[in-house]
Design an enzyme around this catalytic site. Sequence first.
Site, PDB file in Angstrom:
ATOM      1  N   TYR A 217      35.334   5.289  17.792  1.00  0.00           N
ATOM      2  CA  TYR A 217      35.318   3.990  17.125  1.00  0.00           C
ATOM      3  C   TYR A 217      34.242   4.024  16.051  1.00  0.00           C
ATOM      4  CZ  TYR A 217      38.510   1.728  20.430  1.00  0.00           C
ATOM      5  OH  TYR A 217      39.614   1.357  21.146  1.00  0.00           O
ATOM      6  N   HIS A 397      50.567  -5.760  20.548  1.00  0.00           N
ATOM      7  CA  HIS A 397      49.887  -4.459  20.593  1.00  0.00           C
ATOM      8  C   HIS A 397      49.788  -3.932  22.022  1.00  0.00           C
ATOM      9  CE1 HIS A 397      47.074  -1.304  19.384  1.00  0.00           C
ATOM     10  NE2 HIS A 397      46.336  -1.634  20.419  1.00  0.00           N
TER      11      HIS A 397
END
Length: 588
Positions: A217, A397
């Site tokens: 990330y 999602h």
Amino acid sequence: MNLQFIFSLAIIAVSAFAKRVDRHQHHDESQSNDQTSLLVELSNLKYNLTWYSDFENQEVIFEVFLLKPKEMEVNRWLMFGFSDHGKIEGSDFCLFNYDGNRNFIDGYLNDKLEPKIDFHQDCFLEDLDWKNGTIRFRRKFTTCDIRDYAVEPGTTQFLLATGLDEFKSMNDKNVSYHLRYNMILQYPVKFPANDPDAKTMTILAKDAPVPPQRTTYWCAIVKLDENLQNQKHHVIKIEPVITEGLEQIVHHMVLFHCAAEGDAQYVFNGNCLSSDMYHMCSKTLAAWSMGASTVFYPKEAGLPFGGSGFRPLVMVEIHYNNPKLKKGLRDHSGFKLTYTPNLRPNDAGILEVGHIYSDANSIPPGQKAFPLTSYCIAECTQKLPEEGITIFGTQLHAHETGRKLWTSHFRNGIKIGEVNRDNHYTHHWQHIMALQKPVKVFPGDVLTTTCVYDTADKKEFVFGGYEINNEMCMNYIYYYPVSEIEVCKSAVDNSTLRAWFEKHGVDGSNKTYFHQKYQQLESKWNQSMTDDLIELYTSSKINMACLNHTGQLFEGHKTGWEKIDVPQTFAGIFEKHRDSHECPAIND
Ligand SMILES: *[C@@H]1O[C@H](CO)[C@@H](O)[C@H](O)[C@H]1NC(C)=O
Ligand SMILES: *[C@@H]1O[C@H](CO)[C@@H](O)[C@H](O)[C@H]1NC(C)=O
Ligand SMILES: *[C@@H]1O[C@H](CO)[C@@H](O)[C@H](O)[C@H]1NC(C)=O
Ligand SMILES: *[C@@H]1O[C@H](CO)[C@@H](O)[C@H](O)[C@H]1NC(C)=O
Ligand SMILES: *[C@@H]1O[C@H](CO)[C@@H](O)[C@H](O)[C@H]1NC(C)=O
Ligand SMILES: *[C@@H]1O[C@H](CO)[C@@H](O)[C@H](O)[C@H]1NC(C)=O
Ligand SMILES: *[C@@H]1O[C@H](CO)[C@@H](O)[C@H](O)[C@H]1NC(C)=O
């Protein structure tokens, strides 16, 4: 011409081709979300596959424009297939076959991946100009043929193939094929025309080194310029910017506003976890996942941006998925925002509903269709403005095993509709759905989000969590006017889950994580335990993450948002649906 969010009237009278003309005529006045073509490259062949939905006749018209070579070879065949969730076997197709003659057939691929002709023919050739490389054919949305694919809203998984001479099997070496994703049913949604006063800015990762590890990330925090700090604007368009060559690595991106107190001079470009500000940037402005395109705001609303009360920092968080552990990758992906000083009547916001990212929500191995439902309960939607909110866009999602995803909308316990559904979800192609009919949600309504997972080929549990091989179940809801709620998600209550583990002979105490407890059950897992777990997930008490824009629980809930009864909801018999026994399809 009405450029608003008005759609339905137009659909009825307009034939497929009139619609195409319409789109070109009004090109300068409005922007449309239509994405009705796929550029296909198969070995030496390159063509543009375009389609139009004719709602009046309930059919799709497909057109093929050959781009390369200039002229179609005499002995070439072309297959336009529809796969049930990426499976080759069983796929339905319309085929221009060449077996000495050229013929057009409706068929399917059997278990040896050989083409077989359907009993009932449902592909109709409209026009064929082989020399010029154009083909036009049509197919009803639903044919009620057990061998056929039912065209539904949401993702369609195309299986495109070509070869020379007679098509005998997909296994032949000289057959080239690939899977592509798009939506067939395109409800026309129009957005306001370009604003002449609009400007753009980008929020990008700066030369980010993508390490050779599966999940990373990366975060970049950017400061707004003076002009934006001095005056409130509305963001009216959000586009993804993806580094060329990294299309398969940039898995998803979220744009956050750093709304919490913190150093207003702070800028950052690095691994998210090494940023002190990371947790202060919690207000979602936009979310993008692989496959999604641009978000347009309707004329009623824009995303508030800048001005004196607006803390001037925004952050892009990028999830890199690098399963092949490639080295030396550099990224500069992010978002491009179009903003204007011409404010629209409402401020827009994003609401996150679905499952709390937690290993409490986990999916057992070997399941063809395992459902998990999460709740956005009435006590949380009570925080919505009294006049309610209008949802104009939504993005579902999940990760690799997510197969069917949808959000249901309940009022007084009765299901009154859905906020997006995708029965053929694939994480390879995630799109933001502009709603043809905006959905109005009032305080006290309940939104439930269900994901059905397919872990048939897994030997181990799939845990809820952040990693690519963990699962999620989310719906990013785009709406106006903005409310105080940022997140409305749930998970099974921890102490109930602990008790459930005890019942199944696993230590329920805090000594190990939930995923370790699930792991202990893996070797003796059986159907009755699956049933038990589904019962737990659907009827046990829940914990809620009913969070405000600074990512904190709302105060004043009687149990602190824990150990809450699952809301009683009923889906009525009045729902319109295609019954799979009366009107079958491969995708049931
Ligand atoms: C494919 O066709 C669509 C619709 O006619 C058009 O908008 C698009 O530009 C075409 N793409 C190419 C590469 O020709
Ligand atoms: C091929 O397409 C062109 C352009 O659309 C058209 O003018 C021409 O008549 C077509 N040729 C044939 C043989 O149909
Ligand atoms: C393709 O494969 C088929 C079946 O194996 C064969 O009959 C045909 O000649 C091949 N065509 C070419 C162009 O290689
Ligand atoms: C429940 O368990 C999850 C996962 O272990 C943990 O993250 C969370 O903080 C716990 N919640 C409460 C309310 O204790
Ligand atoms: C486990 O942790 C929770 C808080 O996270 C606490 O309320 C509970 O008492 C603990 N249970 C045990 C068995 O230690
Ligand atoms: C499933 O496993 C549980 C625990 O091992 C056992 O008690 C139960 O009898 C099993 N059920 C079936 C149907 O095999
Ligand atoms: C969010 O909630 C916390 C605790 O309830 C409160 O201190 C904070 O001011 C709230 N933030 C916003 C932006 O409402």
